[in-house]
Design a protein around this motif. Structure first.
Motif, PDB file in Angstrom:
ATOM      1  N   LYS A 157       0.838  -1.208   0.000  1.00 25.02           N
ATOM      2  CA  LYS A 157       0.000   0.000   0.000  1.00 25.02           C
ATOM      3  C   LYS A 157       0.871   1.256   0.000  1.00 25.02           C
ATOM      4  CE  LYS A 157      -3.754   2.585   0.832  1.00 25.02           C
ATOM      5  NZ  LYS A 157      -3.180   3.872   1.223  1.00 25.02           N
ATOM      6  N   GLN A 158       1.935   1.242   0.783  1.00 24.20           N
ATOM      7  CA  GLN A 158       2.842   2.391   0.838  1.00 24.20           C
ATOM      8  C   GLN A 158       3.566   2.590  -0.496  1.00 24.20           C
ATOM      9  OE1 GLN A 158       5.158   1.123   4.208  1.00 24.20           O
ATOM     10  NE2 GLN A 158       3.844   2.173   5.693  1.00 24.20           N
ATOM     11  N   LEU A 159       3.956   1.490  -1.131  1.00 21.54           N
ATOM     12  CA  LEU A 159       4.617   1.582  -2.440  1.00 21.54           C
ATOM     13  C   LEU A 159       3.642   2.092  -3.499  1.00 21.54           C
ATOM     14  CD1 LEU A 159       6.724  -1.714  -2.396  1.00 21.54           C
ATOM     15  CD2 LEU A 159       7.612   0.618  -2.242  1.00 21.54           C
ATOM     16  N   ILE A 178      15.523   6.131  -2.294  1.00 22.95           N
ATOM     17  CA  ILE A 178      15.507   6.467  -0.871  1.00 22.95           C
ATOM     18  C   ILE A 178      14.144   6.144  -0.263  1.00 22.95           C
ATOM     19  CG2 ILE A 178      15.518   8.385   0.777  1.00 22.95           C
ATOM     20  CD1 ILE A 178      18.280   7.562  -0.018  1.00 22.95           C
ATOM     21  N   ILE A 179      13.069   6.577  -0.921  1.00 18.54           N
ATOM     22  CA  ILE A 179      11.727   6.339  -0.387  1.00 18.54           C
ATOM     23  C   ILE A 179      11.410   4.846  -0.374  1.00 18.54           C
ATOM     24  CG2 ILE A 179       9.267   6.765  -0.682  1.00 18.54           C
ATOM     25  CD1 ILE A 179      10.850   9.180   0.300  1.00 18.54           C
ATOM     26  N   ILE A 183      10.515   2.499   2.938  1.00 21.62           N
ATOM     27  CA  ILE A 183       9.332   1.649   3.057  1.00 21.62           C
ATOM     28  C   ILE A 183       9.723   0.190   3.260  1.00 21.62           C
ATOM     29  CG2 ILE A 183       7.332   0.747   1.787  1.00 21.62           C
ATOM     30  CD1 ILE A 183       7.177   3.547   0.420  1.00 21.62           C
ATOM     31  N   ASN A 184      10.629  -0.291   2.424  1.00 22.45           N
ATOM     32  CA  ASN A 184      11.001  -1.706   2.474  1.00 22.45           C
ATOM     33  C   ASN A 184      11.722  -2.075   3.771  1.00 22.45           C
ATOM     34  OD1 ASN A 184       9.887  -2.337  -0.038  1.00 22.45           O
ATOM     35  ND2 ASN A 184      11.750  -1.778  -1.134  1.00 22.45           N
ATOM     36  N   TYR A 185      12.737  -1.294   4.132  1.00 22.94           N
ATOM     37  CA  TYR A 185      13.541  -1.679   5.295  1.00 22.94           C
ATOM     38  C   TYR A 185      12.784  -1.533   6.606  1.00 22.94           C
ATOM     39  CZ  TYR A 185      17.744  -2.580   2.592  1.00 22.94           C
ATOM     40  OH  TYR A 185      18.660  -3.133   1.726  1.00 22.94           O
ATOM     41  N   ASN A 186      11.814  -0.635   6.678  1.00 24.90           N
ATOM     42  CA  ASN A 186      10.985  -0.580   7.875  1.00 24.90           C
ATOM     43  C   ASN A 186      10.158  -1.854   8.019  1.00 24.90           C
ATOM     44  OD1 ASN A 186      11.309   1.673   9.613  1.00 24.90           O
ATOM     45  ND2 ASN A 186      10.443   3.028   8.067  1.00 24.90           N
ATOM     46  N   THR A 187       9.629  -2.341   6.904  1.00 20.51           N
ATOM     47  CA  THR A 187       8.875  -3.603   6.930  1.00 20.51           C
ATOM     48  C   THR A 187       9.782  -4.769   7.265  1.00 20.51           C
ATOM     49  OG1 THR A 187       7.273  -2.789   5.309  1.00 20.51           O
ATOM     50  CG2 THR A 187       7.444  -5.175   5.567  1.00 20.51           C
ATOM     51  N   TYR A 188      10.964  -4.799   6.637  1.00 21.69           N
ATOM     52  CA  TYR A 188      11.905  -5.887   6.901  1.00 21.69           C
ATOM     53  C   TYR A 188      12.334  -5.886   8.375  1.00 21.69           C
ATOM     54  CZ  TYR A 188      12.367  -5.775   1.767  1.00 21.69           C
ATOM     55  OH  TYR A 188      12.127  -5.768   0.406  1.00 21.69           O
ATOM     56  N   ASP A 220      16.904  -9.862  -0.883  1.00 25.05           N
ATOM     57  CA  ASP A 220      17.023  -8.545  -1.510  1.00 25.05           C
ATOM     58  C   ASP A 220      17.869  -7.559  -0.707  1.00 25.05           C
ATOM     59  OD1 ASP A 220      15.209  -9.379  -3.524  1.00 25.05           O
ATOM     60  OD2 ASP A 220      13.528  -8.948  -2.183  1.00 25.05           O
ATOM     61  N   ILE A 221      18.584  -8.046   0.306  1.00 23.36           N
ATOM     62  CA  ILE A 221      19.307  -7.143   1.203  1.00 23.36           C
ATOM     63  C   ILE A 221      20.661  -6.743   0.621  1.00 23.36           C
ATOM     64  CG2 ILE A 221      20.325  -6.889   3.496  1.00 23.36           C
ATOM     65  CD1 ILE A 221      17.188  -7.051   3.249  1.00 23.36           C
ATOM     66  N   ASP A 222      20.937  -5.450   0.710  1.00 23.02           N
ATOM     67  CA  ASP A 222      22.270  -4.940   0.373  1.00 23.02           C
ATOM     68  C   ASP A 222      22.932  -4.544   1.689  1.00 23.02           C
ATOM     69  OD1 ASP A 222      24.543  -3.687  -0.477  1.00 23.02           O
ATOM     70  OD2 ASP A 222      23.538  -2.182  -1.721  1.00 23.02           O
ATOM     71  N   TYR A 223      23.922  -5.332   2.110  1.00 27.76           N
ATOM     72  CA  TYR A 223      24.580  -5.063   3.388  1.00 27.76           C
ATOM     73  C   TYR A 223      25.584  -3.917   3.300  1.00 27.76           C
ATOM     74  CZ  TYR A 223      22.662  -9.519   4.995  1.00 27.76           C
ATOM     75  OH  TYR A 223      21.806 -10.540   5.355  1.00 27.76           O
ATOM     76  N   ASN A 224      25.800  -3.423   2.107  1.00 27.03           N
ATOM     77  CA  ASN A 224      26.823  -2.391   1.920  1.00 27.03           C
ATOM     78  C   ASN A 224      26.280  -1.168   1.185  1.00 27.03           C
ATOM     79  OD1 ASN A 224      29.240  -3.968   2.943  1.00 27.03           O
ATOM     80  ND2 ASN A 224      28.451  -5.348   1.366  1.00 27.03           N
ATOM     81  N   ALA A 225      25.044  -0.800   1.503  1.00 27.79           N
ATOM     82  CA  ALA A 225      24.402   0.365   0.867  1.00 27.79           C
ATOM     83  C   ALA A 225      24.919   1.640   1.531  1.00 27.79           C
ATOM     84  CB  ALA A 225      22.889   0.260   0.989  1.00 27.79           C
ATOM     85  N   THR A 226      26.077   2.090   1.085  1.00 32.04           N
ATOM     86  CA  THR A 226      26.741   3.235   1.712  1.00 32.04           C
ATOM     87  C   THR A 226      25.824   4.456   1.777  1.00 32.04           C
ATOM     88  OG1 THR A 226      28.821   2.423   0.776  1.00 32.04           O
ATOM     89  CG2 THR A 226      28.815   4.661   1.654  1.00 32.04           C
ATOM     90  N   TYR A 227      25.036   4.680   0.743  1.00 31.12           N
ATOM     91  CA  TYR A 227      24.174   5.859   0.697  1.00 31.12           C
ATOM     92  C   TYR A 227      23.069   5.808   1.753  1.00 31.12           C
ATOM     93  CZ  TYR A 227      20.469   3.260  -1.775  1.00 31.12           C
ATOM     94  OH  TYR A 227      19.472   2.372  -2.120  1.00 31.12           O
ATOM     95  N   LEU A 228      22.869   4.615   2.360  1.00 35.61           N
ATOM     96  CA  LEU A 228      21.867   4.480   3.419  1.00 35.61           C
ATOM     97  C   LEU A 228      22.503   4.330   4.803  1.00 35.61           C
ATOM     98  CD1 LEU A 228      19.446   1.884   1.743  1.00 35.61           C
ATOM     99  CD2 LEU A 228      19.105   4.356   1.951  1.00 35.61           C
TER     100      LEU A 228
END
Length: 486
Positions: A157-159, A178-179, A183-188, A220-228
């Protein structure tokens, strides 16, 4: 809906700055400006995408500011003012103005100007995520299958809402990422936290019995998302995810039906091992190592165990500043061991009178802390202490504000909420005192006897077993006194 007064103020700010923004066409810088209502000091601090200070910007006599960021690196920047923190997304040609009231920082914040829509949407998703996170305890009572369906429907729904926004607004791919990440990481994160809340320590072994697709998001996880790396939703996920992964390792080396112990040394070493093995980005890796090691070290462990985890951490971290901080923390905690006298720091009461903390202790006392920047925490802590006062009438309760802002903000909160001014204090030197007392968490409290001797250096009044723990402590103290008298 914005009221007329706020709208008028924004128009005035826009007019004041428009001549400086007008006609500027560039691809390597951006402007940020705005107004701070009820400022806590006379400046704001601006940070770049790496979390490094760009500049400290002074407010003018009208509490406004404007700043041009040269050689802009697009991405998530942040500002701080009086201990409050806010992220904003800046890209070339942005000219963003903000208006906020420090008495209600997040809820009053409004962005205008070129680049405002994306930042207002970012703020909206942040506040929504924060609101949903507070409901997680209630949601976690759902059965696993129901919970999984619920959070996935909410995420979709958020997406979908975000896609509707993009139909009407042309924004960059970076903003979209970013958005979607928020949304995704809060759910995860909710999914990773769920087993701890649903099963509890006694039945956490059953995490292996969750539906087969419950952790599908891990693909789907990126453990090295520097921008985040400084993004709340991403870090919230990583923190809980590491905890969850380490549970599986824990049960490889503990009896199948044993009670889970989150404070066991081997479980916390597993977490540091996992971080070291799956994360390569130095910023993300060092940050996770620091906070996971601190979680263990700050708990009431033996000095030997704290030193063991410290050495384990030092072998893995590459951040020298963090290493120094952790060494200092262990040194401070050595002085806060059970049976040691409370360090005699200086505190100031509501009437501006300075005291050494031990001089005000005349009976068993709980010392608790709060920040002017955390409304829910200071309201809840004072409410909880009111309940404790009725149950433990022979104890004293000392409240200490940890901020180093102007006194009026501390006193305004006390006045507005009608907190009793007796036993309300603030640190004379906040930075030094927080380090000495190892105040790394607002919910920490220190329990001492009538002589200022530490009975518990790191309790939490919000823990479900706090009352029983306190009764046991006081009973032990009572028996010790009787024995000494004999």
């Amino acid at each position: 809906m914005l009221n007329l007064r706020i709208v008028s103020a924004i128009i005035i700010i826009s007019s004041a700055f428009s001549c400086q923004f007008k006609g500027e066409k560039t691809s390597d810088y951006a402007y940020i400006g705005g107004e701070i209502i009820n400022p806590k000091n006379n400046s704001i601090v601006l940070f770049n995408t790496d979390g490094k200070i760009i500049d400290s910007i002074n407010l003018d006599k009208n509490n406004r500011f404007i700043y041009k960021i040269e050689n802009l690196h697009p991405g998530l920047h942040s500002i701080t003012h009086g201990g409050e923190y806010q992220m904003l997304l800046l890209e070339p040609n942005d000219s963003i103005m903000l208006r906020l009231n420090t008495y209600d920082f997040d809820e009053s914040l409004v962005f205008t100007g070129h680049g405002a829509k994306k930042n207002n949407y970012l703020l909206k998703t942040y506040l929504s995520g924060e609101k949903e996170a507070k409901k997680l305890v209630r949601y976690s009572k759902m059965e696993p299958e129901t919970f999984n369906v619920f959070v996935e429907k909410r995420r979709q729904k958020q997406l979908d809402d975000f896609n509707d926004f993009l139909v009407k607004n042309e924004e960059s791919e970076f903003f979209k990422s970013i958005i979607e990440a928020n949304i995704n990481y809060n759910t995860y994160a909710d999914k990773e936290i769920y087993p701890f809340a649903y099963f509890g320590n006694n039945k956490l072994i059953h995490v292996k019995d969750l539906p087969e697709d419950f952790f599908d998001h891990r693909k789907d996880i990126d453990y090295n998302a520097t921008y985040l790396s400084r993004f709340f939703a991403y870090n919230r996920f990583l923190f809980s995810h590491i905890d969850n992964l380490a549970v599986h390792k824990y049960y490889e080396n503990h009896p199948y039906h044993s009670k889970f112990n989150r404070h066991s040394k081997d479980y916390n070493k597993y977490k540091l091992d996992l971080i070291d093995s799956i994360v390569s980005d130095p910023i993300i890796k060092n940050n996770l190592l620091k906070y996971k090691a601190r979680e263990y070290i700050s708990y009431n462990h033996t000095e030997a165990d704290a030193n063991d985890i410290l050495q384990y951490y030092l072998e893995k971290s590459t951040n020298e500043e963090d290493k120094l901080y952790m060494n200092d923390l262990v040194c401070s905690l050595k002085l806060l061991r059970l049976g040691n006298p409370l360090p005699n720091i200086s505190i100031v009461n509501y009437d501006n009178t300075e005291h050494l903390i031990n001089s005000i202790i005349t009976k068993p006392t709980i010392i608790y802390f709060w920040s002017s920047n955390s409304k829910s925490q200071y309201r809840n802590s004072h409410y909880m202490v009111d309940k404790l006062k009725s149950e433990f009438s022979d104890m004293d309760f000392v409240s200490i504000n940890i901020n180093d802002n102007n006194d009026k903000f501390w006193k305004n909160i006390i006045d507005n909420y009608k907190f009793p001014t007796v036993n309300e204090f603030k640190f004379k030197n906040s930075n030094e005192a927080r380090k000495t007392l190892a105040v790394n968490y607002l919910n920490k409290c220190i329990i001492v006897d009538e002589n200022g001797i530490i009975l518990h250096p790191n309790a939490n009044i919000f823990n479900s077993d706090f009352n029983s723990m306190l009764e046991e402590l006081l009973q032990k103290k009572h028996l010790m006194v009787k024995q000494d008298a004999l």
